[in-house]
Scaffold this active site. Structure first.
Site: not given
Length: 257
Positions: A134, A201
């Protein structure tokens, strides 16, 4: 005084239960989708040995979905191409899934623009992959009414995507990557890496020069040797720790000699 057990009712209940289970097993077998029995679904490609378990999740845009050979698509998996059904998406496939891919129960792959999943990828249950997000540029307009942003997603071959992971638009995941359960991945992930967290990560990586850094905490599993029978494995499971230690000592002596 406790009531006496109604043997007839109990037997009837067991028979009904067995009938329900047998009926559901028949429905699952009959409702599964394969290349030989695609049902109402007309995929752009549906490879040999690939099976979509019943009940399926939401599936639309299937002419632009290509599934490779020997894939396992578990129950309630959503596969979509395009923003909505009945769109003409052009001559090229939008969602490509390679050979030998496993998509765990309840996973979603939402391909409003191109999504590519390489061969031999294994997804845990409830993984969410999307090429669309969105937008909220206009603060006056409801977010759901604003035109979304789309970026292609690519997942390299040999990856393991853990339960509940989310792969966001624009993600480019290399080969043989581990995505930890619950991780949220965006951007590029190098080959032979382990990623975790939200946002994800790199927490471990393999390179030819250094191997795994940080080093793995446990030794690699030892494959079962060729020719070992199920009966032999069952016999091994009954050995106590002392017997196993003595056998290992004999093997060490044989190796040293």
């Amino acid at each position: 005084m406790p009531r006496s057990k109604n043997t007839f009712s109990s037997r009837r209940g067991r028979l009904v239960q067995r009938a329900v289970h047998a009926g559901w097993a028949w429905v699952q077998r009959t409702g599964a989708v394969t290349a030989e029995r695609p049902g109402r679904l007309r995929f752009g490609a549906l490879g040999e040995g690939t099976r979509l378990a019943f009940p399926q999740g939401t599936v639309f845009g299937e002419p632009w979905i290509h599934l490779g050979d020997h894939c396992i698509i578990a129950e309630q998996v959503t596969l979509t191409a395009g923003l909505m059904p009945d769109l003409d998406l052009g001559p090229e496939p939008i969602l490509r899934i390679g050979n030998g891919v496993v998509l765990g129960r309840g996973s979603h792959v939402i391909a409003d623009t191109t999504v590519t999943i390489g061969s031999d990828c294994y997804f845990g249950p409830y993984v969410y992959v999307t090429s669309t997000n969105h937008s909220y540029d206009d603060p006056q307009e409801p977010i759901g009414k604003q035109w979304p942003r789309m970026e292609p997603v690519e997942i390299g071959p040999g990856c393991w995507i853990g339960t509940g992971a989310v792969i966001l638009p624009g993600a480019r995941i290399g080969r043989n990557v581990v995505v930890a359960a619950g991780a949220v991945v965006r951007g590029a992930v190098p080959d032979h890496a382990v990623v975790a967290g939200a946002p994800a990560r790199v927490v471990r990586r393999w390179t030819p020069g250094d191997g795994w850094q940080p080093p793995l905490r446990t030794p690699p599993p030892v494959p079962i040797p060729d020719g070992v029978t199920p009966e032999q494995l069952l016999a091994l499971s009954t050995l106590d720790a002392e017997t196993i230690a003595s056998l290992q000592a004999m093997e060490d002596i044989h190796t040293d000699s």
